[in-house]
Each structure stands twice: as C-alpha cells, then as structure tokens.
Design an enzyme around this catalytic site. Sequence first.
Site, PDB file in Angstrom:
ATOM      1  N   HIS A   1      21.586  -5.126   3.170  1.00 58.06           N
ATOM      2  CA  HIS A   1      20.823  -5.321   4.410  1.00 58.06           C
ATOM      3  C   HIS A   1      21.693  -5.167   5.655  1.00 58.06           C
ATOM      4  CE1 HIS A   1      17.721  -6.975   1.785  1.00 58.06           C
ATOM      5  NE2 HIS A   1      16.893  -7.032   2.813  1.00 58.06           N
ATOM      6  N   GLY A   2      23.002  -5.205   5.492  1.00 56.79           N
ATOM      7  CA  GLY A   2      23.873  -5.158   6.654  1.00 56.79           C
ATOM      8  C   GLY A   2      23.696  -6.409   7.500  1.00 56.79           C
ATOM      9  N   GLY A   3      23.757  -6.250   8.820  1.00 55.86           N
ATOM     10  CA  GLY A   3      23.635  -7.394   9.721  1.00 55.86           C
ATOM     11  C   GLY A   3      22.328  -8.141   9.571  1.00 55.86           C
TER      12      GLY A   3
ATOM     13  N   SER B   1      30.684 -24.409 -13.824  1.00 52.41           N
ATOM     14  CA  SER B   1      31.243 -23.250 -14.526  1.00 52.41           C
ATOM     15  C   SER B   1      32.490 -23.627 -15.313  1.00 52.41           C
ATOM     16  CB  SER B   1      31.564 -22.138 -13.525  1.00 52.41           C
ATOM     17  OG  SER B   1      30.380 -21.527 -13.044  1.00 52.41           O
TER      18      SER B   1
ATOM     19  N   PHE C   1      15.792 -37.840 -13.103  1.00 50.40           N
ATOM     20  CA  PHE C   1      16.789 -38.091 -14.146  1.00 50.40           C
ATOM     21  C   PHE C   1      18.022 -38.645 -13.456  1.00 50.40           C
ATOM     22  CE2 PHE C   1      20.197 -36.562 -17.027  1.00 50.40           C
ATOM     23  CZ  PHE C   1      19.697 -36.952 -18.263  1.00 50.40           C
TER      24      PHE C   1
ATOM     25  N   LEU D   1      21.503 -39.956 -13.939  1.00 49.72           N
ATOM     26  CA  LEU D   1      22.734 -40.118 -14.698  1.00 49.72           C
ATOM     27  C   LEU D   1      23.950 -40.106 -13.787  1.00 49.72           C
ATOM     28  CD1 LEU D   1      24.268 -40.254 -17.414  1.00 49.72           C
ATOM     29  CD2 LEU D   1      24.144 -37.751 -17.494  1.00 49.72           C
TER      30      LEU D   1
ATOM     31  N   GLU E   1      23.863 -29.063 -13.949  1.00 53.40           N
ATOM     32  CA  GLU E   1      23.704 -28.825 -15.389  1.00 53.40           C
ATOM     33  C   GLU E   1      25.017 -28.340 -16.017  1.00 53.40           C
ATOM     34  OE1 GLU E   1      21.441 -29.558 -17.491  1.00 53.40           O
ATOM     35  OE2 GLU E   1      19.792 -30.141 -16.182  1.00 53.40           O
TER      36      GLU E   1
ATOM     37  N   ARG F   1      14.988   1.654   4.898  1.00 58.06           N
ATOM     38  CA  ARG F   1      15.977   1.802   5.962  1.00 58.06           C
ATOM     39  C   ARG F   1      16.603   3.196   5.905  1.00 58.06           C
ATOM     40  NH1 ARG F   1      18.322   0.753  10.869  1.00 58.06           N
ATOM     41  NH2 ARG F   1      20.553   0.236  10.713  1.00 58.06           N
TER      42      ARG F   1
END
Length: 378
Positions: free
Chosen positions: A336-338, A364, A121, A123, A361, A266
């Site tokens: 997850h930390g590091g 914001s 598309f 445009l 699209e 963990r």
Amino acid sequence: MSLSEEQTMIRDLARDFARNELAPHAAEWDRTGHFPEAEITRLGELGLMGMLVPEEWGGAGADHVSLALVMEEIAAGDAGVSTTVNMQNCVVTKPVYEWGSEEQKQRYLRRLVSAELRGAFMLTEPHTGSDASAIKTRARLEGNKYVLNGNKQFITSGTTAHLAICFAVTDESAGKRGISAFLVPTDAPGYKVLRTEVKLGQNSSDTCQVALEDLELGPDMMLGEPGQGYRIALANLECGRIAIAAQALGIARAAYEAALEYAGERETFGQAIFEHQAVGFKLADMATELEAARALIHHAARLRDGGLPSIKEASMAKLFASEMAERVCSAAIQVHGGYGYLRDFPVERHYRDVRICQIYEGTSEIQRLVIARAIREE
C-alpha cells in the site's frame, strides 16, 4: 486437503457472517473499543460458540478442523471477535463439558454454548505468564466455603464475561498438584475489575486485570476434583494453539486480500502495480506462506480429531502461522505504500491485531521449547 461437506458448510456459514456482519464494522469497533455483544450472541445462535460440545448439550458436535475453519473466517472479519470465539470454544465450554459435574453442566453448559452466558479463563497473574504452576492466588477452605484472594492479569472478557474459570492454590504443600479450578460468577461479591487495558490492537475484545477479594464459593463451584486445576489448564493446549494459529492465518489472509485488491487498482508508470515484478513477487510470497500455514494447521487439527498426539504439530502450526502473519501484514502495508500507514485502510489494523498471536496461548519461545523437546525424544 479436502474438506467434508459438513466442514465446507460450517466454513461458508462463518465466512458469510464475517463478511456481512463483522468486517463492515471492524474499523469502527477498533476505533471506539466497542464490544459487539449482539454479534457474539448471534454467533452463539449459529452454533459457533460451543463447536466441540456434543449436540446433547446444545453444541455443534464438530471437529477441530471445523473450529480452525471458523477461526480463520471470523478473524478475517474482526480479530477481536475471533478471540472471544476461541475463548468460548477452547477454554470455557470444552473444560466445563469435560470436567464439570452433571449439576454444573445442567446449570451452565447450554447457556455457555448458546452465548447467553459468556466465559473467561483466569490463569495468568501479574508475575506469571508461561510459568502457570507459579500462581499465587489462594483458595482457602473456611467451613463449607472456599475464600479466594489474588490478582489475575490479561484476562480476556474480564468485564464482559458472566462466568470465569479461575485457577487458585488449594494446597500450598503440593506444588502444581495443589492447584484447583473454580467456576466464578463475575457478579459475585469480591470480583473486581481493576483496570481494562489499553492495547495495541484487538480493541473489540476487552482485556483486564481482575482482583479476587475474599470471594466466597461453595464446594459445588469447584471444576473437577481438588488438585486437578493444573491438568485442566493444560488439557486443551492443542485446541487453543490450533485456534490461535487459525486466527493468525485469518488476519493475515485479510491483509493479503486487501493488498491484492489494492495492487490491482493502483497504477504507476502506466500499469497496475501488481504488474511490477517487485510487487507481484511479494504477493506471491504472501500467498505461499498463507497456504503453508493452513496446511500445518489442518494437519494438527486432523491429528487431534483422530485422537493422535498433536502437541508438537499444534506448536509448529502456531509458531509458523503467528510469525508468518506478522510478515504478511507488514508486506501488505508495504504494498500500500504510504496509504498502508493510514487508518483509512485496513492493513494497519491487521498489523496491530496480529502481533499478539506470537504471545498468547504460549509465546513463540515456548512453542520452540515444546518442539525442541518433542524432536529430541523422537
């Protein structure tokens, strides 16, 4: 919101495909920039690349809720693939079905629906993004041919598509009513990919700058009538915004699920980190935001399916889902930390992949503008 038996079946089909055929390869495709052509073709065979096209033309004849369900599932498997799914469904097969001549549909539509042909598309241009009416690409009628010249930017599938819907000015005196749409075979002389962009994420989907240099098309390749291009471009705003909202939801859900699993495995201070209130509350907030986004998306999709005005609701869904998704993906890294910062774990990829959902699209800012205008008029 309950789903019909057909909607549930379509969702489960997409979920199984995403989990088995996409997710196991997503990290490698991201790393290498591989375009998964075989998997895209398989999606066409499953009926997921022309979902809104009636069965008489080879489509699934499905509704927008089903499309949103598919987009969520495919995005959870691989974000780049879901962008191709959105492209083919909302801004390629649907406009060809709705605006194409009988001859154009006979020539292209079934092959697009099956993904034998992939679409693009065109445009956006280097100087125009949200202001679509300001395009500079020209289509000049010379004898019995249109000659197209101009540059297009941020074209998804610019190198991998076979057929592009391209917008060009045919009447410079008519403003946005002077824009027309054309079907452009990408192997036509004068179609040139100037560069394939190096992006933050979604690396299994190519994004390109394309030049049109004296590209000649017969009048039979115009989609719709002269001057209808702007209408065609805007006709499926709700579809695209609902689909990208669902894409953002799917990416965020994948990040949340990875964080939830990690939090259960963990251990610190003798227990799973999920049992620490700081982590448990974070995951609770993530789960809540995902459900809220899904409700907005399905509400907008149901309005669209019912033939009711839905531009405000589609903008709300995209605005909330895209911004929520960045928050959730960031929180997943934090859980997850590091390790969340490493390529060894998927959450950093989800974070990179989802950022674009606040831009394409309709940014914001544009969504807020649309919503503000709508509530002012209520």
